[in-house]
Structure formats: structure tokens, C-alpha cells
Enzyme design. Structure first.
Site, PDB file in Angstrom:
ATOM      1  N   ALA A   1       0.817  -1.213   0.000  1.00  0.00           N
ATOM      2  CA  ALA A   1       0.000   0.000   0.000  1.00  0.00           C
ATOM      3  C   ALA A   1       0.849   1.260   0.000  1.00  0.00           C
ATOM      4  CB  ALA A   1      -0.937  -0.010   1.213  1.00  0.00           C
ATOM      5  N   GLU A   2       1.846   1.307   0.865  1.00  0.00           N
ATOM      6  CA  GLU A   2       2.634   2.537   1.000  1.00  0.00           C
ATOM      7  C   GLU A   2       3.526   2.776  -0.206  1.00  0.00           C
ATOM      8  OE1 GLU A   2       1.574   0.662   4.888  1.00  0.00           O
ATOM      9  OE2 GLU A   2       2.696  -0.045   3.142  1.00  0.00           O
TER      10      GLU A   2
ATOM     11  N   ARG B   1      -6.909  -4.907   7.315  1.00  0.00           N
ATOM     12  CA  ARG B   1      -6.653  -6.268   6.855  1.00  0.00           C
ATOM     13  C   ARG B   1      -7.149  -7.224   7.933  1.00  0.00           C
ATOM     14  NH1 ARG B   1      -5.305  -3.617   2.971  1.00  0.00           N
ATOM     15  NH2 ARG B   1      -3.480  -3.913   1.648  1.00  0.00           N
TER      16      ARG B   1
ATOM     17  N   GLY C   1     -17.438   3.705  -1.925  1.00  0.00           N
ATOM     18  CA  GLY C   1     -17.695   2.807  -3.032  1.00  0.00           C
ATOM     19  C   GLY C   1     -17.804   3.553  -4.345  1.00  0.00           C
TER      20      GLY C   1
ATOM     21  N   GLY D   1     -18.606   7.604  -4.686  1.00  0.00           N
ATOM     22  CA  GLY D   1     -17.667   8.717  -4.620  1.00  0.00           C
ATOM     23  C   GLY D   1     -16.981   8.802  -3.285  1.00  0.00           C
ATOM     24  N   ALA D   2     -16.684  10.010  -2.826  1.00  0.00           N
ATOM     25  CA  ALA D   2     -15.983  10.200  -1.558  1.00  0.00           C
ATOM     26  C   ALA D   2     -16.388  11.521  -0.939  1.00  0.00           C
ATOM     27  CB  ALA D   2     -14.467  10.161  -1.770  1.00  0.00           C
TER      28      ALA D   2
ATOM     29  N   ASP E   1      -5.037   2.893  -2.917  1.00  0.00           N
ATOM     30  CA  ASP E   1      -3.721   3.522  -2.787  1.00  0.00           C
ATOM     31  C   ASP E   1      -3.569   4.641  -3.813  1.00  0.00           C
ATOM     32  OD1 ASP E   1      -3.228   1.491  -0.907  1.00  0.00           O
ATOM     33  OD2 ASP E   1      -2.406   0.178  -2.452  1.00  0.00           O
TER      34      ASP E   1
END
Length: 392
Positions: A53-54, A209, A270, A273-274, A305
Site C-alpha cells: 500500500a505505501e 486487513r 464505493g 464517490g468520496a 492507494d
């Protein structure tokens, strides 16, 4: 800031490098993806890639023209060498990646579906890769099997990763994966998110996770650990489905109520949007929602990410919050339309022109494979954006 002591790294002994925009700290692994659709038990061969991810965020930022640094630990094995070489090839500074002669580089195997984030996930299946922002992700769940226990990155600690190194950029980006790796990693995360002189803006992506928190007592302490870390950060990314799975929270307003401290909270919702909550000087929030464009999805892994990288890019540029959200959606669309974790983002000029579309034009966008490579002349892009990237 005082001079940084030298440490043994992947490239020998590193000296301090100034002028870094974002430092991304966390484990990356070599990933093996089936050469054809099917269960892991049935696939005869796999293609090798990289995943983390990073480092995905660092690569996305570097490809978008920012100065990004990845800090981690890998083994003195071929997998570690491959990781460092591939991540550096995107333009990311890897000078502070340490090599451990006693611990291996982590690897994992996965299929192409979306990773589970709730209790339905089986052992060996991680939570969503931040991909719950969706932008049209598929409904099917992936098989994900990690071989990361006892890895070089799991040994990250305050003693091995000096705070001055992690704080060497304008922004430090972390995720909720790292504290799940080991007690030493949790101690490091607490050290890096502590408020002290010289701390940069700290960005945190929940990246829950479920399988990593099922060991021993981790299942009980995981939600509290993640909530405490998120509360100590300045910019927090949370998937709506993640928040429900780990904290039992439903909806952006409930998530903001549980996380009042961050100056900026971004809730990914989802395919819808955000929503961003930006704290005003008077303590109230400016709330901004931006819908996600439609995407013909090739593979969902890595989209979350990429969204974080796009939003961080806009943050570094000082753009309005609505434009940061749109840049996040565009970067996610670039990741969703390629088979691997990393998509090549559109040029900054092209992205800016898309972001500047009015609400009606933005709402008609639809992205498919290859959309970032369209040979549209810059001077005509503003006129043809919708036609070129949409399926009529």
C-alpha cells in the site's frame, strides 16, 4: 532538523536527502498473480509483480511529478532486490530501505477479485487494499494468501527506523497495515504519529486487513489500536465498508463523530464517490462530496492507494478539496483499468483539465483500459475530454 546518522541500506550507506515531498513507510511484497482466471489451487503458473500500500502511494506520487521516498526493510534475497529496483524505477527515492540478512522479503499470491474487509473473509484473505473507494470495483472476492510472518519489514521498530528519517518530508504517509505486523511495528507507528516538534503532516489510510488482526489477542485490540492511531493523524482516509467492519460505524457522519481530531477526514463510499470533512478555524467542518466517474474495471487491487496518491498530490499543490477528491478519483481510475497494482496516471495537464470540468461533464465521464494514453493534443483536450474517454 539535526543531521541524520547514516544507516546500512539497500544501496549501502545513505546520507540525508533534502527536499522530499512525501515519505511513505511500510512493507512491500513480491506478488504472484495467476496467469489465467481461476482458483489458486487450479492455476498452473503466476506472473510476478510488486505490491504494498505505501510503496504504491509513493510510486503514484512519483509518477505524478512529486518527490517521494519509500522507507522499509527487505531481505538480502532476490525478492528484496526486485522490490527495490522496481520501486526505484518509478522515480521513488529508496535510499533508506534497509536490508536484513536474517529475515526474508514477504511474498503473497492473489486472484483478481476484490479483497474482503469483513468477517466473511477467510483465513489468508486480507482486508480491502483501500479499494473500497470503488470507482466501479467488481463484487467478487479474491483469494489472497500471504507469506509475510517474520519478514524483514515486520522487524521495523523505533530503534531501526529513526524518527528523523521518517519525518524527512513535508508529508509522512502511513497505513493501518504496519501496526498489524508486529509489536515493534506498533511501537514505531506510535512513535511516528506522536505530536512533537518537527513532525510533518501525517497521513493515515486505515487499510484494514482482517486476517492480520486474527492472531492471538489482535482481533480484540486491533480496532482500538487503529482508532488511536487515526485520531493522532492530520489526514485520514477511511473506506465506508472498512469503518463498519472494524468499528461498527455506518455512514460518513458517524465516522467523523468517531474521528473528530484529524484536520481532514476522507470517507470513501464505493462507486458513489468520496466525502471529505475539512476542519475550519472555528472548529466546524466544511463537507465536500465528489462522485466517482464510471470505470470499466480490469482489476480492483491498488485503487485505494492510487486514490490516496491523487488526493495527496492535490494537497501538496494546495488545491481546493473538491479538486483533490477528483484527482483521487482519476488516479484510482488509472489503477482500476490495468491488471496490476500500479496504473500510469494521466499527465498533470490532462488531469487538471478533467478536474476542471463542470459537474454535468464530470458526471458523463467513463474510463476504460488505455484511457491515460489517449493521444489528444493538450489544446483540444478541454473540448474533447468527454468524447474521448467515454463509451457513448
Amino acid at each position: 532538523m539535526s543531521p541524520l546518522p547514516s544507516v546500512e541500506t539497500a544501496d549501502g550507506v545513505a546520507d540525508a536527502v533534502d527536499d522530499i515531498d512525501v515519505v511513505c513507510l511500510g512493507e512491500s511484497m513480491v506478488t504472484f498473480v495467476p496467469s489465467r482466471p481461476g482458483r489458486l489451487a487450479d492455476v498452473p503458473s503466476f506472473a510476478r509483480g510488486i505490491g504494498g500500500a505505501e510503496s504504491n502511494v509513493a510510486c503514484g506520487l512519483a509518477r505524478a511529478g512529486h518527490r517521494a521516498r519509500w522507507i522499509s526493510r527487505v531481505g538480502t534475497d532476490g525478492f528484496g532486490e526486485h522490490l527495490v529496483r522496481e520501486i526505484a524505477a518509478t522515480g521513488v527515492d529508496t535510499a533508506y530501505v534497509q536490508r536484513d540478512p536474517h529475515r526474508p522479503t514477504g511474498i503473497y499470491f492473489r486472484t483478481a477479485g476484490e479483497r474482503a474487509v469483513g468477517s466473511e473473509a477467510v483465513d489468508g484473505t486480507g482486508g480491502a487494499d483501500g479499494d473500497e473507494d470503488g470507482d466501479g470495483v467488481a463484487e467478487s472476492l479474491a483469494e489472497v494468501v500471504y507469506y509475510r510472518a517474520g519478514s524483514a519489514a515486520a522487524a521495523m521498530s523505533p530503534a531501526l527506523i529513526p524518527r528523523e528519517r521518517a519525518w524527512s518530508g513535508r508529508v509522512l504517509h502511513l497505513t493501518g497495515i504496519t501496526p498489524a505486523l508486529s509489536a515493534d511495528c506498533r511501537a514505531l507507528m506510535r512513535e511516528l504519529t506522536a505530536h512533537a516538534p518537527g513532525r510533518p503532516l501525517v497521513s493515515f489510510d486505515l487499510n484494514y486487513r482482517v486476517s492480520l488482526w486474527q492472531r492471538e489477542d489482535d482481533a480484540e485490540q486491533g480496532p482500538a489500536v487503529l482508532l488511536g492511531l487515526a485520531r493522532g493523524c492530520d489526514l485520514v482516509f477511511v473506506g465506508e465498508d472498512e469503518a463498519e467492519a472494524v468499528w461498527g460505524l455506518r455512514g460518513p457522519a458517524a465516522i467523523r463523530a468517531a474521528l473528530p481530531e484529524p484536520g481532514m477526514l476522507v470517507v470513501k463510499q464505493g462507486g458513489a464517490g468520496a466525502t471529505a470533512y475539512a476542519r475550519r478555524p472555528d472548529g466546524t467542518d466544511a463537507v465536500t462530496f465528489e462522485p466517482a466517474p464510471r470505470v470499466d474495471v480490469v482489476a480492483p487491487v491498488g485503487a485505494g492507494d492510487a486514490f490516496a496518491a491523487g488526493f495527496l498530490s492535490g494537497t501538496l499543490r494546495g488545491l481546493p478539496v473538491a479538486e483533490r477528491l477528483r484527482h483521487g478519483h482519476l488516479m484510482a481510475a488509472a489503477a482500476l483499468t490495468v491488471p496490476g497494482d500500479l496504473g500510469t496516471p494521466p499527465s498533470r495537464e490532462r488531469a487538471d483539465q478533467l478536474v476542471a470540468l463542470d459537474a454535468t461533464q464530470w458526471g458523463t465521464l467513463r474510463f476504460g483500459p488505455g484511457w491515460t494514453d489517449l493521444p489528444t493534443p493538450a489544446e483540444k483536450w478541454a473540448e474533447t475530454a468527454v468524447v474521448e474517454v467515454c463509451d457513448p
